[in-house]
Design a protein around this motif. Structure first.
Motif, PDB file in Angstrom:
ATOM      1  N   SER A  41     -39.452  54.671 -67.156  1.00 51.34           N
ATOM      2  CA  SER A  41     -39.502  53.247 -66.828  1.00 51.34           C
ATOM      3  C   SER A  41     -40.981  52.832 -66.805  1.00 51.34           C
ATOM      4  O   SER A  41     -41.863  53.662 -66.578  1.00 51.34           O
ATOM      5  CB  SER A  41     -38.878  53.012 -65.459  1.00 51.34           C
ATOM      6  OG  SER A  41     -39.159  51.701 -65.015  1.00 51.34           O
ATOM      7  N   ARG A  56     -39.677  59.673 -71.909  1.00 58.74           N
ATOM      8  CA  ARG A  56     -39.007  58.369 -71.816  1.00 58.74           C
ATOM      9  C   ARG A  56     -38.959  58.025 -70.334  1.00 58.74           C
ATOM     10  O   ARG A  56     -38.325  58.715 -69.569  1.00 58.74           O
ATOM     11  CB  ARG A  56     -37.596  58.472 -72.413  1.00 58.74           C
ATOM     12  CG  ARG A  56     -36.908  57.152 -72.680  1.00 58.74           C
ATOM     13  CD  ARG A  56     -36.626  56.317 -71.460  1.00 58.74           C
ATOM     14  NE  ARG A  56     -35.930  57.077 -70.421  1.00 58.74           N
ATOM     15  CZ  ARG A  56     -35.857  56.716 -69.142  1.00 58.74           C
ATOM     16  NH1 ARG A  56     -36.427  55.620 -68.709  1.00 58.74           N
ATOM     17  NH2 ARG A  56     -35.231  57.477 -68.266  1.00 58.74           N
ATOM     18  N   ARG A  72     -34.904  51.797 -51.080  1.00 59.77           N
ATOM     19  CA  ARG A  72     -35.764  52.638 -51.913  1.00 59.77           C
ATOM     20  C   ARG A  72     -36.218  51.825 -53.119  1.00 59.77           C
ATOM     21  O   ARG A  72     -35.428  51.076 -53.700  1.00 59.77           O
ATOM     22  CB  ARG A  72     -34.978  53.861 -52.418  1.00 59.77           C
ATOM     23  CG  ARG A  72     -35.727  54.713 -53.438  1.00 59.77           C
ATOM     24  CD  ARG A  72     -35.518  54.255 -54.889  1.00 59.77           C
ATOM     25  NE  ARG A  72     -36.323  55.047 -55.819  1.00 59.77           N
ATOM     26  CZ  ARG A  72     -36.246  54.984 -57.135  1.00 59.77           C
ATOM     27  NH1 ARG A  72     -35.397  54.166 -57.700  1.00 59.77           N
ATOM     28  NH2 ARG A  72     -37.028  55.726 -57.890  1.00 59.77           N
ATOM     29  N   THR A 125     -35.192  61.456 -67.191  1.00 59.32           N
ATOM     30  CA  THR A 125     -34.591  61.672 -65.871  1.00 59.32           C
ATOM     31  C   THR A 125     -33.071  61.575 -65.924  1.00 59.32           C
ATOM     32  O   THR A 125     -32.371  62.095 -65.061  1.00 59.32           O
ATOM     33  CB  THR A 125     -35.189  60.652 -64.855  1.00 59.32           C
ATOM     34  OG1 THR A 125     -34.897  61.081 -63.548  1.00 59.32           O
ATOM     35  CG2 THR A 125     -34.646  59.247 -65.066  1.00 59.32           C
ATOM     36  N   TYR A 127     -36.500  59.089 -57.918  1.00 56.62           N
ATOM     37  CA  TYR A 127     -35.098  58.754 -58.223  1.00 56.62           C
ATOM     38  C   TYR A 127     -34.145  59.829 -57.697  1.00 56.62           C
ATOM     39  O   TYR A 127     -33.097  59.519 -57.119  1.00 56.62           O
ATOM     40  CB  TYR A 127     -34.993  58.638 -59.748  1.00 56.62           C
ATOM     41  CG  TYR A 127     -33.713  58.075 -60.296  1.00 56.62           C
ATOM     42  CD1 TYR A 127     -33.157  56.898 -59.795  1.00 56.62           C
ATOM     43  CD2 TYR A 127     -33.076  58.709 -61.372  1.00 56.62           C
ATOM     44  CE1 TYR A 127     -31.995  56.368 -60.344  1.00 56.62           C
ATOM     45  CE2 TYR A 127     -31.918  58.184 -61.929  1.00 56.62           C
ATOM     46  CZ  TYR A 127     -31.373  57.013 -61.413  1.00 56.62           C
ATOM     47  OH  TYR A 127     -30.232  56.492 -61.956  1.00 56.62           O
ATOM     48  N   SER A 162     -33.145  48.317 -70.311  1.00 56.96           N
ATOM     49  CA  SER A 162     -32.725  48.832 -69.014  1.00 56.96           C
ATOM     50  C   SER A 162     -31.949  47.771 -68.220  1.00 56.96           C
ATOM     51  O   SER A 162     -31.891  47.826 -66.994  1.00 56.96           O
ATOM     52  CB  SER A 162     -33.963  49.298 -68.238  1.00 56.96           C
ATOM     53  OG  SER A 162     -33.577  50.084 -67.130  1.00 56.96           O
ATOM     54  N   MET A 214     -38.905  52.185 -56.825  1.00 59.30           N
ATOM     55  CA  MET A 214     -39.687  53.085 -57.673  1.00 59.30           C
ATOM     56  C   MET A 214     -41.114  53.137 -57.125  1.00 59.30           C
ATOM     57  O   MET A 214     -41.550  52.219 -56.425  1.00 59.30           O
ATOM     58  CB  MET A 214     -39.729  52.572 -59.113  1.00 59.30           C
ATOM     59  CG  MET A 214     -38.463  52.808 -59.887  1.00 59.30           C
ATOM     60  SD  MET A 214     -38.681  52.363 -61.639  1.00 59.30           S
ATOM     61  CE  MET A 214     -38.295  50.623 -61.605  1.00 59.30           C
TER      62      MET A 214
END
Ligand code: GTR
Length: 325
Positions: free
Chosen positions: A89, A87, A168, A32, A191, A144, A170
């Motif tokens: 989260s 890749r 907001r 992302t 996102y 991260s 995830m």
């Protein structure tokens, strides 16, 4: 007699510019984040190692900046074999692989070092193994940093300031319940929709680490950042099981090794990038609250643990993580 394809392949193999076309196996990778972000650079680096070690047979083609879609959708596409490497989260995996929840519980990791200790060890491998029951192969973890709240309205100086604010999160119930437990209202969104949602006032803010806050430009519309550091969520690199099953055991081994070796490389890039992003955000005039009392945030998380740590297996993982020095 050579086939036309073989001749063409031999021709392009000699043309440096067309190098990618000489690859027998091209793995499509999704991220992302934009070009240059540590996760993107790490997967590209892994690709270079793979190409070299396979004598040019295996290549990785990186589709950064969410070109292949938002994380929730790219995970599905990876399960279907449309995307080879992804890749992401661990957050968006919560609703698919229950065990990933333990790595996304607020304040579960005491520090980055604690998180490394866990993901580099037995528990990390146990969670990676879980992906195999979901059409995926878990390859390695990336860093991260820690996630903190930012918003467009006011500096958050204590937990009480969160009351009624819209953030907001995830797309995972763990994070919805986390914001609720702090007294705010959570809106799960992809996102890519965060910037405009803050700008138009649909939400007051979001939460993320320094490099994401920086590279997304969210600080332009949310100039208040409070370092409550409620989450340290590892990132994960996964492969589609379908793509994996098409490879020889030797090639699978090459991929496992290159992925593992890309992690220390990523961590180095991350440390540098975190500092650069912090400097850039401070220079942009964002108001940063650093001396926040975290204890009330930690104390408020009881209901989140109660709601999500629902089985003996999950409880035992949490206990083992907490017992690790
Ligand atoms: C970033 C993470 C991304 C994505 C994003 C988000 O920190 O690297 O994979 O999960 O946060 O908030 O959606």
């Amino acid at each position: 007699m050579k086939t036309l394809t073989a001749t063409l392949l031999a021709t392009v193999a000699f043309s440096g510019a067309a190098m990618a076309q000489s690859c027998e196996i091209t793995l499509r990778a999704s991220d992302t984040h934009p070009e240059g972000y540590p996760t993107v650079a790490a997967v590209e680096h892994m690709g270079e190692m793979l190409t070299e070690r396979s004598d040019g047979r295996i290549c990785v083609e990186m589709f950064h900046s969410a070109q292949l879609g938002e994380e929730k959708d790219t995970i599905e596409q990876t399960q279907l074999g449309v995307i080879d490497l992804n890749r992401v989260s661990l957050g968006p995996f919560n609703n698919i692989i229950e065990a990933t929840k333990v790595f996304t519980l607020p304040y579960i990791f005491r520090s980055t070092e604690h998180m490394h200790q866990i993901v580099d060890g037995e528990i990390g491998q146990e969670i990676l193994d879980e992906f195999e029951n979901h059409q995926l192969v878990g390859l390695t973890y990336y860093d991260s940093g820690s996630r903190s709240f930012y918003n467009s309205q006011k500096p958050i100086e204590s937990i009480d300031d969160i009351a009624g604010m819209k953030f907001r999160v995830m797309q995972s119930d763990v994070f919805v319940d986390m914001v609720d437990a702090l007294g705010g209202n959570a809106t799960p969104l992809p996102y890519g929709e965060v910037y405009s949602s803050i700008q138009t006032g649909v939400i007051d803010g979001a939460e993320n680490n320094w490099p994401s806050f920086d590279s997304s430009g969210h600080y332009e519309v949310a100039p208040y950042y409070t370092l409550d550091q409620h989450l340290i969520v590892p990132e994960v690199l996964v492969m589609s099981q379908q793509s994996w099953n098409n490879l020889s055991e030797e090639d699978q081994q090459l991929i496992r090794e290159a992925a593992r070796e890309s992690t220390p490389y990523m961590r180095e890039l991350w440390t540098a990038r975190e500092q650069e992003s912090e400097e850039a955000i401070r220079a942009a005039g964002v108001e940063i609250v650093t001396d926040i009392d975290k204890q009330p945030f930690i104390d408020a998380m009881g209901p989140v643990y109660e709601k999500h740590v629902t089985t003996e297996e999950l409880q035992s993982l949490v206990d083992r993580i907490q017992a690790t020095e």
